[in-house]
Design an enzyme around this catalytic site. Sequence first.
Site, PDB file in Angstrom:
ATOM      1  N   LYS A  67      53.443  35.180  12.048  1.00 16.77           N
ATOM      2  CA  LYS A  67      52.877  35.957  13.153  1.00 16.77           C
ATOM      3  C   LYS A  67      54.011  36.458  14.040  1.00 16.77           C
ATOM      4  O   LYS A  67      54.994  35.741  14.272  1.00 16.77           O
ATOM      5  CB  LYS A  67      51.910  35.081  13.954  1.00 16.77           C
TER       6      LYS A  67
ATOM      7  N   SER B 294      43.678  36.462  17.626  1.00 17.55           N
ATOM      8  CA  SER B 294      44.754  37.422  17.556  1.00 17.55           C
ATOM      9  C   SER B 294      45.592  37.316  16.279  1.00 17.55           C
ATOM     10  O   SER B 294      46.402  38.215  16.020  1.00 17.55           O
ATOM     11  CB  SER B 294      45.675  37.256  18.765  1.00 17.55           C
TER      12      SER B 294
ATOM     13  N   SER C 176      42.638  31.789  18.124  1.00 26.74           N
ATOM     14  CA  SER C 176      43.329  32.848  17.384  1.00 26.74           C
ATOM     15  C   SER C 176      43.729  32.531  15.957  1.00 26.74           C
ATOM     16  O   SER C 176      44.106  33.434  15.220  1.00 26.74           O
ATOM     17  CB  SER C 176      44.571  33.287  18.153  1.00 26.74           C
TER      18      SER C 176
HETATM   19  N1  GLN Z   1      40.698  35.572  22.114  1.00 29.97           N
HETATM   20  C1  GLN Z   1      41.252  34.634  23.048  1.00 29.97           C
HETATM   21  C2  GLN Z   1      42.024  35.400  24.101  1.00 29.97           C
HETATM   22  O1  GLN Z   1      42.000  36.565  24.082  1.00 29.97           O
HETATM   23  C3  GLN Z   1      42.142  33.652  22.356  1.00 29.97           C
HETATM   24  C4  GLN Z   1      43.407  34.230  21.887  1.00 29.97           C
HETATM   25  C5  GLN Z   1      44.324  33.238  21.276  1.00 29.97           C
HETATM   26  O2  GLN Z   1      43.902  32.175  20.812  1.00 29.97           O
HETATM   27  N2  GLN Z   1      45.602  33.558  21.289  1.00 29.97           N
HETATM   28  O3  GLN Z   1      42.633  34.860  24.943  1.00 29.97           O
END
Ligand code: GLN
Length: 487
Positions: A77, A152, A176
């Site tokens: 990532k 994400s 994410s």
């Molecule tokens: N969707 C959640 C956010 O926008 C979690 C994102 C994540 O786990 N990095 O914060």
Amino acid sequence: MDYDLTIHEVHELLKSRKISSIELTQAVLDRIEEVEGKVSSFVTITRDLALDQAHQADERIKAGECLPLTGIPVLIKDNMCTRGTRTTCSSKMLENFVPPYDAKVVEKLNDRGMVMLGKSNMDEFAMGSSNENSAFYPTHNPWDLERVPGGSSGGCAAAVVSGEAVYALGSDTGGSIRQPAGFCSVVGFKPTYGRVSRYGLVAFASSLDQIGPLTRDVTDSALVLNAIAGHDPRDSTSVDQPVPDYTKSLVPDLKGTRVGVPREYFVEGMERGVEQVVRQAIDQLEELGAEVNWEISLPSTPAALACYYIVAPSEAMANLARYDGVKYGFSARDAESMWDAMEKTRQHGFGPEVKRRIMLGTYALSAGYYEAYYLKAQKVRTLITREFAEAFSKCDVLVTPTSPTVPFRIGERVDDPLQMYLADVCTLPINIAGIPGISVPAGFVDGLPVGMQILGKPFAEETLFRAAFAYEQATEWRHRRPVLNGA
Ligand code: GLN
């Protein structure tokens, strides 16, 4: 196809020299060439580096050293620092940022003979649930290219299921890893907070962030966690506890395992098809010998979303203050003064969601509101953590849906942040409590994947692997792949 095998399958082939790492890497690079135009999982493809590392891995294998991950192509990532390879966080702010050092997890994979294919597309700075917040382009769900892969770590999940990488490393702050794993039908593991070093992970919300694997099956997940877990003096929150061999817990037997189903997770707005799939999966756990308790309650769950959206933006706002146009990345130079330069840098460098989080966090921490928001959220956090501890005195694992819906359409939620935030209702309480969670493929609704989430108490990774493995072995979901050729 070679690009479609699991880590443990290709490991056997590499070890017995039926295939070389160069051949395998070439097969995966060809696959990337074939489908990347449709999926867009990558921000950077490191073809030359991958072939170079594959060559080195082959030398190592020839010398008799073939560790479980040696010579196996991985996608990282793009929020984990990779020395000499740009690390953008899918943000304009870091578009040309080339880190001078490796994240601890990258260092660990390197020691084991990693072959890095490149860096994944993601929501900018890991803020989002759909990959639409990437400053570059959205990633498409390989099961239906008009839909989101989740986020994400959406690029990671899409790549693993479409044959563009054998496995990937993602990060999970509120879901994410698990949510995109559920949306793409791969296995996603978020370890206990402190299990894996965050050194070199670009910080989003430091008390919630954790790195973990996205893989094609549970065995692979255990193999990757074996490699990346462990104490690191450079991350003060990493915990000094021995790392067991997680593959030892891969036994397909659930006799006597106490499974709890927290009723608050079958939330309002959940799609009926998703609910059915997850209930069926839980019945299957029972058939495998588990004792299922449907009456578990975690009463503070409805407050978790609000708690997360105070805590995470507050920490994000502090972490993102370092992007001032001086130290890292993008810098606006057509400015009249230092303040003007900083303002312009942040105005052009950050996308709308990142700005929204900075504003939310600044508001929550400002004098006069701190007690009402941040302090209260911290108290809710304690409540949520206690309720999980209480539930784990009655159960070995808890089981929930990974998401309340199947993957939604690209564009469907971009103008409605609250709808977008709801994509993580089932995953973010887990980060708030710091406990481990895994998402495993549990079936499909109209051809779209559904994930089941299994949770355990802190450092109960082995219990999770055991339950997930038993379920996986009794089902066929892991063998399904989306059809991408010729489309
Ligand atoms: N969707 C959640 C956010 O926008 C979690 C994102 C994540 O786990 N990095 O914060």
